[in-house]
Design a protein around this motif. Structure first.
Motif, short mmCIF file in Angstrom:
data_model
loop_
_atom_site.label_atom_id
_atom_site.label_comp_id
_atom_site.label_asym_id
_atom_site.label_seq_id
_atom_site.Cartn_x
_atom_site.Cartn_y
_atom_site.Cartn_z
N LEU A 1 74.68 -2.01 101.76
CA LEU A 1 73.46 -1.84 100.97
C LEU A 1 73.74 -1.30 99.57
N ALA B 1 63.53 11.95 101.94
CA ALA B 1 62.71 12.00 103.14
C ALA B 1 62.32 13.44 103.45
N ARG C 1 70.12 2.79 108.40
CA ARG C 1 71.18 2.79 107.38
C ARG C 1 70.67 3.32 106.05
N GLY C 2 69.45 3.69 105.99
CA GLY C 2 68.89 4.18 104.73
C GLY C 2 68.05 3.11 104.10
N VAL D 1 58.57 11.58 109.60
CA VAL D 1 59.28 11.84 108.34
C VAL D 1 59.22 10.59 107.49
N SER D 2 59.03 10.76 106.21
CA SER D 2 59.10 9.60 105.31
C SER D 2 59.57 10.06 103.95
N GLY D 3 59.96 9.10 103.15
CA GLY D 3 60.49 9.44 101.83
C GLY D 3 59.49 9.18 100.73
N ASN E 1 62.23 -7.12 101.15
CA ASN E 1 63.46 -7.84 100.79
C ASN E 1 63.33 -9.34 101.07
N VAL F 1 67.31 -6.00 107.21
CA VAL F 1 68.02 -4.78 107.54
C VAL F 1 67.56 -4.22 108.87
N ARG G 1 60.79 4.45 103.62
CA ARG G 1 61.74 4.38 104.73
C ARG G 1 63.13 4.87 104.32
N CYS G 2 63.18 5.84 103.44
CA CYS G 2 64.45 6.31 102.91
C CYS G 2 65.37 6.80 104.03
N GLU G 3 64.77 7.24 105.12
CA GLU G 3 65.56 7.94 106.13
C GLU G 3 65.95 7.05 107.29
N SER G 4 65.37 5.86 107.38
CA SER G 4 65.53 5.11 108.62
C SER G 4 66.88 4.41 108.69
N ALA H 1 66.40 0.10 102.55
CA ALA H 1 66.72 -1.33 102.63
C ALA H 1 66.89 -1.95 101.27
N ARG H 2 66.46 -1.27 100.24
CA ARG H 2 66.56 -1.82 98.90
C ARG H 2 67.75 -1.25 98.14
#
Lengths: 487, 516
Positions: free
Chosen positions: B463, B370, B450-451, A117-119, A72, A43, B445-448, B453-454
């Motif tokens: 996705l 995020a 396209r969102g 920023v991170s989730g 992935n 991705v 990486r929820c925000e990066s 990757a999983r």
């Protein structure tokens, strides 16, 4: 409407590929060269240009470790030949205080000026030493102290440096009209002296230029300032920070704060118009200050004091002597010197601030704290604990891609050639970092419902300390702790 | 129950040949839901080299289905090493490595496993959640599935179990029901849910709609709730309306009269644990045409939910909010989601005084979406501190039994659920654990771009396809089942016949850092 303070952010790519955390390694001898290779579907496009970009790489491993870590490819490979590893180079970044995560985060901010920023919530330890054992407050629904409805853009981060008289003074029956000099710094942060080994190439000039761009003060060693040109002040000069000589002069006059370690230094020959000068604490400090202020009452003299167990007493003493500004210097991990159990800045500042409040002189003196300020939250927390502002040092060189590897201290070549940094980009990276820090300070102030950084000073009511929360919660339920709190 | 008729759906939907309502009927039955990746990451790595002669000895001795040889296959499959529990797997007899006549097998620690997780979610906690989502069973002791490694809070709390539970107590008699409306003389429905937790709000726009629907489906299956989050109420949620909380946040995205009317619970989100005092921010990349339509916004623009509600500066203002909802939907229970500031006790009492049924406290270390790192780490207190303070304060005020206290923000395991309740909460809200069950690895990486990757926290059309509703639902059903079983096990060992009896029982807890 008055113009709002704004820090201009401009993306500056790093000169060297940042050391990444995670990498993917594969056992190619087992690869079946199948047609649904997972590398094609990354991705993030990590493998997309693998073959091409490797030609330009200075180090193959740098490229591998740019993985974002989604797993992935590892989990989808037909033959299962990929695995994820942590870059050993990443683990070696910084030290126990300046952790690899802090270094990476600083690089990101210096490059982009963005807030990290991170989730997925917070992943760190529950609490830790120093500033990691306190939390800042937020205002929920009940907000008696909130400054009314406002947006982040209305929060003022300026602080004052100097002495604020606690009462009106009279001179022969007349109100004294001369007030102590006071300068405004646009945020509770100034730059501190960088350790000598980092001052290579244009590093010094980059720091000075960044300070000028943002209008914040930078403490420099007086001996690092070149002597004034013969025709001063008609021909400005001095700091080699760019082609615009007038701007150079402005930097020297307005934003650089020379630190005089040797009392015999003749400041008038180096930086006569500096708004603030700094001197080391010493027995004859009173007369030294008098000499520095002689003929220059508008000059602010700050006293640089190494944080030691007697810091509170000495600060009180200096305050009684009429000190305007005291700069408490901690070690690079934010600890005091000369104690069997060195306290963290968090506790020393609370102690000093509390003593000054008790003595009724807190508002008459400006407290600067430095050493161990590694993250933007440290700035807010140090101010909450009682400092008026902080001085930052090592993050400035980290912004210039330094890895804090210590090679320069051992006389080894710098892996990122700090001395070859390009001036304009370097100063902009520092600006980006401080811009990001200021935005994060605004987030914290906004959450607390505080509209003025000045009002944050000593506002421990707007914070929560680990030991207090533990005592109020678990102490009440479970009684005595096995070990004392180790802040 | 709130009356939802088929006509309420603006457009009758057909899903996989069934009407949306028939499709919404989900069973609690546990069925194996294998990981969706070909190579799940496990604690151990099992390698079979070319010396293998396909004798099948490994298949014979392995009790954990690591080695499989399906009917008609000559060679065993590549070892499913994520199921391996290590070289000490057998109490008697040789393990696969010892049994292999050719010495073709080796078992070693998986280096990729060590790169997973963090202090709060160490690799074992992730793997045990995946195990529960796959099998519906509690993992065996080879995984540390009770606590993380954060060094404080829940990770330092332990239960003091008596030597043996009362002889007349049977696990099947233990109740895990949670009453959500405790107000006396309140005409509204006395809603009870079957487990003391419900799903946290994740907004349409931040998270894959398929994940959201799966959350709604498991809520229906387990007679509990999920929450819309602040991103509006897609039509696909309507068949689950009896188990869907409508959230009203400052952005008021998609908040309409009909979405309030159909809800059995309406939640006001004043703040959230991951970013207390900051509001919400949906990045422009995630604002696709569907999301923009739902939020009545322009495609591709970043969307902000400002902080705070600029119409609420006092408890009286908060009451005005609740009155507004009660006017639109007099049947709905009212909940207020707040963060954990210094004065959280006062906030909780205020929430009660304004007429709410539920006060939902979201602690600072949780959250799924995020958020600025500086906020996640520093703003507001961890939930462990807030629960007991609020519980005691409400007790002292004499209103504890009139309001339901829900805790969230760092509830990772059924053990955390039990500890939160023992500290004084009535129930909890979970979020991250559900996403981990869907194979989230918490890469953050929820925000990066396209969102995620999983395929979990994304609105990217490609996705999105990584998840199916069926698989996701089953994983969550399994997780809920395992959690309930573990919770019942804890209650049984404590000798308690209901989860309600555990509330506030701090005497059953001990803390590793304290002498008591």
């Amino acid at each position: 409407m008055p113009e709002k303070y704004h820090i201009e952010i401009k993306r500056v790519p790093p000169r060297y590929r940042p050391v990444g955390k995670l990498g993917i390694v594969d056992w190619r001898e087992d690869c079946s060269s199948c047609h649904n290779c997972v590398k094609r579907s990354c991705v993030y496009g990590l493998f997309r240009d693998e073959a091409d970009s490797l030609h330009d790489e200075t180090g193959y491993l740098d490229y591998i470790y740019q993985c974002k870590g989604c797993l992935n490819c590892v989990q989808n490979c037909t033959k299962g030949i990929l695995t994820r590893v942590v870059n050993p180079e990443y683990k070696r970044l910084g030290d126990s205080y300046y952790t690899p995560d802090i270094i990476l985060s600083t690089w990101y901010q210096a490059e982009t000026g963005g807030i990290p920023v991170s989730g997925a919530g917070y992943g760190g330890p529950f609490s830790g030493p120093g500033f990691n054992s306190m939390w800042t407050d937020m205002s929920e629904i009940v907000r008696p102290t909130r400054d009314g409805i406002h947006g982040r853009e209305y929060i003022n981060t300026s602080v004052d440096i100097g002495r604020k008289p606690g009462h009106v003074a009279f001179n022969q029956g007349e109100v004294e009209i001369f007030t102590s000099p006071l300068i405004e710094n646009p945020m509770p942060l100034i730059f501190d002296i960088l350790p000598e080994r980092y001052q290579r190439g244009p590093v010094f000039a980059a720091v000075a230029q960044a300070a000028a761009k943002m209008g914040i003060f930078a403490v420099v060693r007086a001996e690092d300032l070149p002597p004034l040109p013969k025709h001063y002040p008609s021909v400005p000069g001095g700091i080699a920070v760019g082609k615009d000589e007038a701007a150079e002069h402005e930097i020297a006059r307005n934003y650089l704060t020379p630190f005089i370690s040797d009392p015999r230094t003749n400041i008038e020959a180096i930086c006569p118009d500096a708004a603030m000068v700094m001197v080391a604490d010493q027995p004859e400090i009173g007369s030294i200050i008098d000499a520095l202020k002689h003929g220059k009452p508008e000059r602010i003299v700050a006293i640089r004091l190494n944080a030691a167990p007697n810091a509170t007493e000495r600060t009180l003493e200096l305050s009684r002597l009429g000190a305007e500004v005291i700069h408490l210097v901690f070690n690079s991990h934010g600890r005091e010197a000369g104690a069997a159990k060195p306290r963290h800045m968090r506790d020393v500042l609370r102690d000093v601030h509390g003593a000054l409040v008790k003595a009724g002189t807190r508002d008459e003196i400006t407290l600067i704290a430095s050493g161990g300020i590694a993250l933007p939250e440290h700035m807010a927390k140090a101010v909450i604990c009682g400092a008026d502002l902080i001085a930052v040092d090592l993050p400035l060189v980290v912004a210039l891609e330094c890895r804090l590897c210590g090679e320069c201290g051992r006389g080894e070549p710098c892996p990122v050639r700090l001395e070859n940094t390009e001036l304009e980009g370097a100063s902009q990276r520092i600006v980006n970092l401080i811009g990001a820090w200021r935005n994060q300070l605004l987030e914290l102030l906004g959450a607390m419902g505080i509209r003025e950084a000045r009002r944050l000073r000593g506002e421990t009511g707007r914070s929560m300390f680990f030991e207090d929360l533990e005592e109020a919660t678990f102490g009440r339920i479970f009684g005595k702790r096995k070990e004392e709190y180790g802040a | 129950m709130c009356a939802i008729a088929r006509e309420d759906i603006t457009q009758e939907q057909e899903i996989e040949g069934q009407s949306a309502f028939d499709y919404a009927a989900v069973s609690r039955e546990v069925r194996r839901a294998a990981p969706r990746y070909r190579n799940p990451v496990g604690k151990f790595s099992v390698h079979r080299d070319s010396k293998c002669i396909a004798c099948g000895k490994c298949v014979e001795v392995c009790e954990h289905d690591v080695h499989l040889r399906p009917q008609g296959y000559r060679m065993p499959l590549r070892p499913l090493d994520y199921r391996c529990i290590g070289p000490d797997c057998t109490e008697s007899g040789p393990n696969c490595v010892e049994a292999c006549p050719q010495g073709a097998l080796s078992v070693r620690a998986n280096p990729a496993y060590e790169t997973l997780g963090d202090c709060r979610w160490p690799p074992d906690l992730l793997a045990s959640t995946w195990h529960m989502a796959e099998t519906g069973m509690q993992p065996s002791a080879f995984l540390e599935s009770e606590t993380g490694a954060s060094g404080g809070g829940f990770d330092k709390l332990r239960f003091c179990f008596p030597d043996s539970p009362p002889s007349d107590l049977r696990p099947e008699d233990i109740s895990t029901e949670l009453l959500l409306n405790r107000r006396k003389n309140d005409p509204r429905e006395k809603i009870k849910i079957d487990v003391p937790w419900y799903g946290g709000g994740m907004s349409f726009g931040s998270t894959n709609l398929r994940a959201l629907i799966s959350k709604a489906r498991v809520a229906k299956a387990w007679n509990t709730f999920s929450c819309t989050g602040e991103g509006g109420y897609p039509d696909r949620f309507v068949p689950y309306a009896d188990h869907m909380i409508t959230q009203v946040a400052t952005g008021l995205f998609g908040v309409r009269e009909e979405t309030i009317s159909r809800a059995r619970i309406v939640e006001f989100k004043y703040a959230q644990g991951a970013k207390p005092g900051l509001g919400g921010h949906l990045l422009g990349d995630k604002n696709t045409p569907d999301v923009a339509a739902m939020r009545e916004a322009v495609v591709g623009t970043s969307l902000f939910s400002p902080f705070p509600f600029h119409s609420v500066y006092s408890i009286e203002d908060h009451k005005k909010h609740l009155d507004w909802i009660a006017h639109v939907n007099p049947r709905a229970l009212l909940s207020a989601k707040v963060s954990t500031p210094n004065d959280v006790e006062m906030v909780a009492v205020g929430v009660y005084c304004a007429g709410a049924h539920i006060v939902h406290m979201d602690g600072s270390y949780g959250g799924t979406g995020a958020a600025p790192d500086v906020a996640k780490k520093n703003i507001a207190m961890p939930i462990e501190y807030a629960i007991n303070g609020v519980h005691n304060f409400l007790m002292d005020e004499g209103v504890r039994d009139e309001i339901t206290v829900i805790a969230s923000g760092g509830i990772r395991t059924p053990w955390d659920v039990a500890k939160a309740i023992a500290l004084g909460a009535d129930g909890v809200v979970i979020g991250t654990a559900e996403l981990v069950a869907l194979d989230c690895i918490r890469c953050g990486r929820c925000e990066s771009g396209r969102g995620c990757a999983r395929g979990i926290a994304t609105t990217d059309s490609e996705l999105l396809e990584m998840l199916t509703i069926e698989w996701s639902t089953q994983r969550l059903v399994n997780l809920y089942s395992a959690w309930r079983e573990i919770l019942v096990g804890i209650l049984y060992r404590l000798g308690l016949d209901s989860v309600a009896a555990l509330r506030g029982r701090t005497d059953l807890l001990t803390h590793l850092d304290y002498e008591k």
